[in-house]
Design a protein around this motif. Structure first.
Motif, PDB file in Angstrom:
ATOM      1  N   GLY A 111      -9.267   9.183 -10.872  1.00  0.00           N
ATOM      2  CA  GLY A 111     -10.285   8.153 -11.087  1.00  0.00           C
ATOM      3  C   GLY A 111      -9.674   6.834 -11.520  1.00  0.00           C
ATOM      4  N   ALA A 112      -8.676   6.893 -12.411  1.00  0.00           N
ATOM      5  CA  ALA A 112      -8.007   5.675 -12.858  1.00  0.00           C
ATOM      6  C   ALA A 112      -7.163   5.067 -11.748  1.00  0.00           C
ATOM      7  N   ALA A 113      -6.491   5.928 -10.975  1.00  0.00           N
ATOM      8  CA  ALA A 113      -5.590   5.434  -9.933  1.00  0.00           C
ATOM      9  C   ALA A 113      -6.332   4.738  -8.800  1.00  0.00           C
ATOM     10  N   TYR A 114      -7.617   5.026  -8.640  1.00  0.00           N
ATOM     11  CA  TYR A 114      -8.431   4.239  -7.705  1.00  0.00           C
ATOM     12  C   TYR A 114      -8.297   2.750  -8.018  1.00  0.00           C
TER      13      TYR A 114
ATOM     14  N   THR B 261      -3.963   1.233  -8.409  1.00  0.00           N
ATOM     15  CA  THR B 261      -3.131   1.168  -7.202  1.00  0.00           C
ATOM     16  C   THR B 261      -3.867   0.369  -6.132  1.00  0.00           C
ATOM     17  N   SER B 262      -3.117  -0.386  -5.340  1.00  0.00           N
ATOM     18  CA  SER B 262      -3.724  -1.210  -4.293  1.00  0.00           C
ATOM     19  C   SER B 262      -4.257  -0.382  -3.138  1.00  0.00           C
ATOM     20  N   SER B 263      -3.802   0.864  -3.026  1.00  0.00           N
ATOM     21  CA  SER B 263      -4.228   1.738  -1.926  1.00  0.00           C
ATOM     22  C   SER B 263      -5.463   2.546  -2.275  1.00  0.00           C
ATOM     23  N   THR B 264      -5.938   2.459  -3.491  1.00  0.00           N
ATOM     24  CA  THR B 264      -7.003   3.279  -4.069  1.00  0.00           C
ATOM     25  C   THR B 264      -6.629   4.758  -4.127  1.00  0.00           C
ATOM     26  N   SER B 265      -5.330   5.028  -4.184  1.00  0.00           N
ATOM     27  CA  SER B 265      -4.809   6.352  -4.539  1.00  0.00           C
ATOM     28  C   SER B 265      -5.334   7.496  -3.674  1.00  0.00           C
TER      29      SER B 265
ATOM     30  N   VAL C 190       3.702   5.691  -5.853  1.00  0.00           N
ATOM     31  CA  VAL C 190       3.431   5.731  -7.288  1.00  0.00           C
ATOM     32  C   VAL C 190       2.299   6.708  -7.607  1.00  0.00           C
ATOM     33  N   ALA C 191       1.218   6.623  -6.839  1.00  0.00           N
ATOM     34  CA  ALA C 191       0.061   7.481  -7.111  1.00  0.00           C
ATOM     35  C   ALA C 191       0.410   8.952  -6.949  1.00  0.00           C
ATOM     36  N   THR C 192       1.149   9.283  -5.888  1.00  0.00           N
ATOM     37  CA  THR C 192       1.484  10.682  -5.623  1.00  0.00           C
ATOM     38  C   THR C 192       2.488  11.207  -6.640  1.00  0.00           C
ATOM     39  N   ALA C 193       3.513  10.412  -6.934  1.00  0.00           N
ATOM     40  CA  ALA C 193       4.506  10.848  -7.909  1.00  0.00           C
ATOM     41  C   ALA C 193       3.859  11.080  -9.278  1.00  0.00           C
TER      42      ALA C 193
ATOM     43  N   LEU D  22       0.830  -1.205   0.000  1.00  0.00           N
ATOM     44  CA  LEU D  22       0.000   0.000   0.000  1.00  0.00           C
ATOM     45  C   LEU D  22       0.866   1.257   0.000  1.00  0.00           C
ATOM     46  N   TRP D  23       1.960   1.229   0.756  1.00  0.00           N
ATOM     47  CA  TRP D  23       2.853   2.386   0.775  1.00  0.00           C
ATOM     48  C   TRP D  23       3.495   2.597  -0.587  1.00  0.00           C
TER      49      TRP D  23
END
Length: 244
Positions: free
Chosen positions: A167-170, A173-177, A137-140, A131-132
């Protein structure tokens, strides 16, 4: 001349509050409308969040730039400091405070709109290296997208592009961004579909800050003069005389 700082900070407070209200509120509605299908709940939550984010950028962008995110604001300050663009340290402190308090207010607002207690700390644990990594990845990716749009003169596309990315990163990513320290803190104040246990918040925030650092490194490689466009992040702010 940029708008006065209190006016911009108020826009960051309101925009972040409404963003979190959209995230939390749509999560509550999704859980009630589709109680037996978690995948559908996530889809409903993601679509509502993406659309709301685009609309909020259009609404508040001309006032504050519509950062709604301490990492975006921090990178804006860091990259723009030498060129004299972007936020000043005083701006950064005001934006960050407004974003965090706005996020908490937004979670409370969503709970109240759905007839729940104003504050019930989340019991949803979100922890673990996977998740981290997802938050890095999501933030970068979010930060690189925002600055790439600004530097290439395509800030007008930011409402649609940023909303689409989140919306896509939800889903990818395993963390739902979460991808946002302020939003992460705010979501700890609601024990609903979108909540995060307070003890899970530090790990997410640390990963998001790491994602911001990774984005700075990537921008130095791909857009080495991105600081020149820091005034156009997420979208350009109007001057005082333009916004009257």
């Amino acid at each position: 001349m940029n708008l006065a700082l209190p006016r911009r900070a108020a826009a960051e407070f309101a925009g972040t509050a409404l963003l979190v209200a959209a995230v939390v509120g749509s999560g509550i509605a999704a859980a009630r409308l589709s109680p037996d299908d978690v995948g559908l709940q996530l889809l409903e939550n993601a679509i509502a969040t993406a659309l709301a984010l685009g609309a909020l950028i259009l609404t508040f962008g001309p006032v504050s730039g519509a950062h709604f995110n301490p990492v975006v604001s921090a990178v804006d300050w860091w990259l723009g400091r030498r060129a004299g663009t972007g936020l000043t340290p005083r701006d950064l402190a005001a934006y960050t405070g407004a974003q965090v308090t706005g996020a908490i207010a937004g979670a409370i607002l969503a709970d109240l709109m759905f007839g729940l207690p104003a504050v019930t700390f989340s019991g949803t644990a979100r922890t673990g290296g996977n998740l981290w990594l997802a938050e890095v990845v999501a933030t970068a990716g979010l930060v690189v997208l925002i600055f790439a749009l600004a530097r290439s003169g395509r800030s007008a596309a930011a409402p649609a592009a940023v909303g689409a990315y989140i919306g896509a990163a939800y889903w990818f990513t395993s963390s739902t961004s979460f991808a946002n320290p302020a939003v992460t803190i705010g979501r700890a104040f609601t024990d609903t579909f979108a909540g995060i246990m307070p003890t899970s918040v530090p790990g997410f925030v640390a990963a998001q800050l790491a994602g911001g650092l990774l984005a700075v490194a990537a921008l130095a490689l791909w857009y080495p003069d991105s600081g020149d466009a820091a005034d156009a992040v997420v979208v350009p702010r109007l001057g005082e005389e333009e916004n009257r």
